[in-house]
Motif scaffolding. Structure first.
Motif, PDB file in Angstrom:
ATOM      1  N   ARG A  10       0.818  -1.186   0.000  1.00 45.75           N
ATOM      2  CA  ARG A  10       0.000   0.000   0.000  1.00 45.75           C
ATOM      3  C   ARG A  10       0.859   1.247   0.000  1.00 45.75           C
ATOM      4  O   ARG A  10       2.016   1.227   0.364  1.00 45.75           O
ATOM      5  CB  ARG A  10      -0.906   0.026   1.215  1.00 45.75           C
ATOM      6  N   ASN A  11       0.291   2.334  -0.413  1.00 41.80           N
ATOM      7  CA  ASN A  11       0.921   3.635  -0.343  1.00 41.80           C
ATOM      8  C   ASN A  11       0.185   4.401   0.737  1.00 41.80           C
ATOM      9  O   ASN A  11      -0.997   4.675   0.597  1.00 41.80           O
ATOM     10  CB  ASN A  11       0.782   4.351  -1.688  1.00 41.80           C
ATOM     11  N   TYR A  12       0.894   4.780   1.796  1.00 44.75           N
ATOM     12  CA  TYR A  12       0.179   5.337   2.932  1.00 44.75           C
ATOM     13  C   TYR A  12       0.035   6.844   2.855  1.00 44.75           C
ATOM     14  O   TYR A  12      -0.018   7.524   3.850  1.00 44.75           O
ATOM     15  CB  TYR A  12       0.846   4.930   4.240  1.00 44.75           C
ATOM     16  N   LYS A  13      -0.015   7.384   1.641  1.00 47.91           N
ATOM     17  CA  LYS A  13      -0.400   8.778   1.520  1.00 47.91           C
ATOM     18  C   LYS A  13      -1.823   8.924   2.038  1.00 47.91           C
ATOM     19  O   LYS A  13      -2.203   9.941   2.571  1.00 47.91           O
ATOM     20  CB  LYS A  13      -0.333   9.224   0.053  1.00 47.91           C
ATOM     21  N   ILE A  14      -2.607   7.901   1.794  1.00 52.26           N
ATOM     22  CA  ILE A  14      -3.954   7.825   2.358  1.00 52.26           C
ATOM     23  C   ILE A  14      -4.065   6.464   3.005  1.00 52.26           C
ATOM     24  O   ILE A  14      -3.184   5.628   2.864  1.00 52.26           O
ATOM     25  CB  ILE A  14      -5.046   8.018   1.286  1.00 52.26           C
ATOM     26  N   LEU A  15      -5.147   6.239   3.714  1.00 54.15           N
ATOM     27  CA  LEU A  15      -5.315   4.963   4.397  1.00 54.15           C
ATOM     28  C   LEU A  15      -5.638   3.889   3.385  1.00 54.15           C
ATOM     29  O   LEU A  15      -6.654   3.943   2.719  1.00 54.15           O
ATOM     30  CB  LEU A  15      -6.455   5.074   5.415  1.00 54.15           C
ATOM     31  N   LEU A  16      -4.742   2.894   3.289  1.00 50.04           N
ATOM     32  CA  LEU A  16      -4.968   1.777   2.384  1.00 50.04           C
ATOM     33  C   LEU A  16      -5.033   0.506   3.196  1.00 50.04           C
ATOM     34  O   LEU A  16      -4.438   0.389   4.238  1.00 50.04           O
ATOM     35  CB  LEU A  16      -3.821   1.658   1.376  1.00 50.04           C
ATOM     36  N   LEU A  17      -5.704  -0.479   2.654  1.00 54.09           N
ATOM     37  CA  LEU A  17      -5.795  -1.756   3.346  1.00 54.09           C
ATOM     38  C   LEU A  17      -5.863  -2.849   2.325  1.00 54.09           C
ATOM     39  O   LEU A  17      -6.726  -2.856   1.487  1.00 54.09           O
ATOM     40  CB  LEU A  17      -7.050  -1.780   4.214  1.00 54.09           C
ATOM     41  N   VAL A  18      -4.916  -3.788   2.357  1.00 53.62           N
ATOM     42  CA  VAL A  18      -4.970  -4.908   1.435  1.00 53.62           C
ATOM     43  C   VAL A  18      -6.030  -5.875   1.947  1.00 53.62           C
ATOM     44  O   VAL A  18      -5.972  -6.284   3.077  1.00 53.62           O
ATOM     45  CB  VAL A  18      -3.621  -5.624   1.379  1.00 53.62           C
ATOM     46  N   MET A  19      -6.985  -6.200   1.081  1.00 51.02           N
ATOM     47  CA  MET A  19      -8.126  -6.999   1.497  1.00 51.02           C
ATOM     48  C   MET A  19      -8.204  -8.291   0.709  1.00 51.02           C
ATOM     49  O   MET A  19      -7.968  -8.303  -0.463  1.00 51.02           O
ATOM     50  CB  MET A  19      -9.414  -6.216   1.241  1.00 51.02           C
ATOM     51  N   ALA A  20      -8.586  -9.368   1.337  1.00 54.23           N
ATOM     52  CA  ALA A  20      -8.907 -10.595   0.608  1.00 54.23           C
ATOM     53  C   ALA A  20     -10.409 -10.623   0.473  1.00 54.23           C
ATOM     54  O   ALA A  20     -11.115 -10.565   1.432  1.00 54.23           O
ATOM     55  CB  ALA A  20      -8.441 -11.802   1.379  1.00 54.23           C
ATOM     56  N   GLN A  75      -6.289  14.304   3.351  1.00 50.29           N
ATOM     57  CA  GLN A  75      -6.351  13.561   2.092  1.00 50.29           C
ATOM     58  C   GLN A  75      -7.231  12.324   2.228  1.00 50.29           C
ATOM     59  O   GLN A  75      -7.954  11.953   1.300  1.00 50.29           O
ATOM     60  CB  GLN A  75      -4.945  13.162   1.643  1.00 50.29           C
ATOM     61  N   ALA A  76      -7.178  11.683   3.385  1.00 53.20           N
ATOM     62  CA  ALA A  76      -8.015  10.500   3.617  1.00 53.20           C
ATOM     63  C   ALA A  76      -9.495  10.862   3.646  1.00 53.20           C
ATOM     64  O   ALA A  76     -10.341  10.082   3.208  1.00 53.20           O
ATOM     65  CB  ALA A  76      -7.609   9.827   4.927  1.00 53.20           C
TER      66      ALA A  76
END
Length: 743
Positions: A10-20, A75-76
């Protein structure tokens, strides 16, 4: 408390979450509906308390921290800049250097200000899209829209903001209209009609229906669909309360310490624990949020999307449709809301409208199914080249069952697969850890120990800077023949430990992407409730924070640098920024003293095999085409301006499709090798048709895999007259440890 080497692309410029796409999917936002400012203040205090005392290298909560938090949080809240006006940002900016003090003082002034203003702007914007979609768009006007939101300014006034909404919605409807017109054009071609009729009566019916519609009817349909999508989006947003948005603020604070530190609301913590078990169901894909877009990060082997073979990492999901129902626009939707639309009962159809990495648009139909847990386990295959047998072991994850001592363990499974391959007389083994994002630390140490006599595998430093060396202490070797480790830019955490250790020992040739992901940190999950005596606030959730850093036995860190392949091979994502090194607040690279270890001396032709492979790769036309494709994909990803004139849009899409055709030859590549299951598995697949289909599909993909071909070539080069004549069976080994890594 479990220690994890957690890999999140993920790029944490904004809140990211890798999801299955298959679990009950975790989100950043707690669902409690009771507003309690005192609970929020307590959560802030707990957050800083646990991180400051438990984090491996906590950053100072000062003005610099405040600036980073301010940027990430704003940004988020509004990543595509379609809610806030410049005057709002000016009001927020007064607090840019005060957030550190507010956190320390449990002051919610800034959060309350941003929350109330966001609620106001969201309410106002609900009227914008309804007015915009109430009348037809003029697609003859030569105008464009820039989707590079980072560089775009905030609207100065509501007039500018409405214009931004108009263009954004027009781009969405234009894309849909273009698809409908293309389908209408295909309906006129008898050959296309015949081909579709043979495969699907329903699709033939769709062609007949769309063929009779006028342009005006199709244009109206696209606006109606967009209106429905936006109505659903705002309905969802309206359901969010103050607690939901406060969780965004809390996670923005946590993420400033490092990209892998985050807050889990109570439900999220439970789902995180489930994700560590590897029990998945759904379409079998992982997602992340990129600004307003939902992007595929990778596919779960054996899952419906993997079997279907059309969805790929990097694809962006634009719309989701349930069976034959109208698609819903998901651009701008929260990640877990997109997930809810993609999830559904086994056997039902979901249609995803996606933008491919080359810029083309495609509708992909997937039948939902269970993602068999078996496909998260190690598996092996036999391949014959020039009369010699070689073995391939695919390891998707360094898994272990902590609750059951007799449960599945990647190290035990790997040892078993090695034994099975030895019994078949293989002359070399490829261990494939491409896309393997990590797992149990115990298993990676045990697996590395299968291939060396004894010695250190990884060095670990904790928050107190105490160093620990985890070693293989068993002198027995499971396999002492030629060995290749396959990696790519998504091989992370435990995968990097394995590749680094065997590279440092000079035990295996590492082949794949130029370098692996570059995550050299370990996280712990802390239950926040243990720090509070007063239980009146209810469940406070948990915090995942970085507590350790691991190092190669040569002293270098894999953090940022990853593992550099001995043989670097071009791949489609070679020029795309997606590693840990591309995250602005990732922890840095450093070195410590090397451990005491001895190089493996039983390998023949090591340097010659590497040199031969590099020569082959440099001359291979297919690899040259892959590299050219990778550069084109990167160039396309940097083009953010889209035309809103229909003729121009259609022309650009056709040009992209023509360009993409050049690279479609890569999908039809054949390495002319034959792959087969081991005898024990043949006996099983004779009765299990589902497993047989999975293995057949795997062998099909291996037969088209140019990287596997080169790995086998390297094994062939590592042979000498003695090893070609005989592979000496070695005695198996076992070890035990109790630490965890990965997700």
């Amino acid at each position: 408390m479990k220690t994890i080497l957690n890999f999140m692309r993920r790029n944490y410029k904004i809140l990211l979450l890798v999801m299955a796409l298959s679990l009950a999917f975790w989100s950043f936002m707690p669902k409690a509906k009771v507003v309690d400012p005192e609970k929020d203040k307590l959560l802030l205090e707990l957050l800083t308390f646990v991180i400051q005392r438990g984090h491996y290298d906590p950053v100072a909560v000062d003005d610099e921290f405040s600036k980073g938090l301010y940027k990430d949080y704003v940004q988020a809240l509004d990543p595509s800049k379609r809610f806030f006006l410049q005057e709002d940002i000016d009001a927020f900016a007064k607090y840019e250097l005060d957030l550190d003090d507010q956190i320390k003082n449990r002051d919610l002034t800034f959060f309350d200000l941003t929350y109330s203003k966001l609620m106001q702007r969201i309410k106002e914007s609900e009227g914008y899209y309804k007015t915009i979609l109430s009348k037809p768009f003029n697609y003859t006007i030569d105008e464009g829209f820039d989707t590079d939101y980072d560089k775009l300014p905030y609207a100065k006034n509501t007039t500018e903001l409405k214009e931004k909404w108009r263009k954004q919605i027009k781009l969405s409807t234009l894309s849909s209209l273009s698809n409908k017109l293309e389908l209408q054009e295909k309906a006129k071609d008898p050959a296309v009609r015949d081909s579709i009729a043979k495969n699907s009566k329903k699709k033939e019916k769709d062609l007949v229906e769309i063929e009779s519609k006028t342009f005006e009817q199709l244009e109206k349909e696209t606006r109606e669909n967009s209106l429905k999508s936006l109505d659903e989006y705002f309905s969802f947003v309206d359901d969010l309360d103050r607690n939901d948005w406060f969780a965004v603020f809390v996670n923005s604070i946590a993420a400033r310490f490092d990209p892998h530190t985050s807050y889990f609301a109570p439900d999220d913590k439970e789902r995180f624990d489930v994700s560590m078990s590897g029990k998945l169901e759904g379409i079998g894909a992982r997602l992340q949020k990129k600004n307003d877009y939902t992007e595929i990060t990778d596919l779960i082997s054996g899952g419906p999307a993997w079997r279907q073979k059309e969805l790929e990492p990097g694809d962006q999901i634009l719309k989701v449709a349930q069976g034959n129902k109208e698609p819903v626009d998901v651009v701008g939707m929260r990640l877990d809301d997109v997930v809810k639309k993609i999830k559904g009962p086994k056997g039902t159809e979901v249609r995803l409208s996606v933008k491919k990495t080359d810029g083309t648009l495609k509708v992909i139909s997937i039948i939902r199914d269970e993602v068999e847990i078996e496909e998260t386990y190690a598996k092996s295959s036999i391949v014959i080249k020039d009369g010699l047998k070689y073995g391939i072991i695919y390891l998707p994850k360094f898994y272990i069952d902590f609750e059951d001592r007799n449960g599945r363990d990647a190290a035990k499974d790997m040892a078993l697969e090695v034994d099975r391959l030895k019994a078949e007389g293989v002359k070399g083994i490829v261990v494939d850890v491409r896309d393997n994002g990590g797992g149990s630390l115990k298993t990676v140490v045990d697996i590395a120990g299968l291939f060396i006599e004894e010695g250190p595998i990884v060095q670990i430093k904790s928050a107190n800077k105490r160093k620990e060396i985890l070693s293989d202490t068993d002198k027995k070797v499971q396999w002492d023949g030629p060995l290749v480790i396959m990696v790519n830019s998504f091989s992370a955490s435990a995968s990097e430990i394995l590749a680094a250790a065997l590279q440092d020992y000079h035990r295996a040739v590492i082949i794949g992407s130029k370098q692996t992901y570059g995550k050299g940190t370990v996280q712990n999950v802390f239950d926040l409730n243990q720090f509070v005596r007063n239980t009146s606030f209810g469940d406070l959730g948990a915090l995942k924070t970085t507590t350790q850093k691991f190092y190669r036995i040569n002293g270098g860190s894999t953090q940022l640098e990853g593992v550099h392949s001995d043989i670097a091979i071009p791949d489609r994502y070679a020029y795309v920024k997606m590693g840990e090194r591309d995250i602005d607040n990732a922890m840095g690279f450093d070195k410590i003293d090397k451990a005491n270890y001895k190089l493996w001396t039983k390998q023949y032709n090591f340097d010659a095999a590497i040199a031969n492979s590099k020569s082959r790769v440099s001359k291979n036309e297919a690899f040259k085409l892959i590299d050219e494709n990778a550069k084109w994909i990167n160039d396309r990803s940097e083009e953010t301006v889209y035309t809103l004139k229909l003729d121009n849009f259609q022309k650009e899409q056709k040009e992209l499709e023509l360009k993409a055709k050049k690279y479609k030859a890569l999908a039809d590549y054949s390495n002319h090798l034959t792959f087969s299951s081991l005898p024990y598995e043949d006996a099983i697949t004779a009765k299990d048709t589902v497993l047989k289909e999975k293995r057949d599909r795997w062998h099909e993909s291996l037969a088209k895999d140019i990287y596997i071909q080169e790995a086998i070539n390297v094994l062939d080069d590592l042979q000498n007259s003695e090893t070609k004549a005989k592979v000496t069976p070695m005695v198996g080994k076992k070890k035990k440890d109790k630490t965890v890594v990965g997700s």
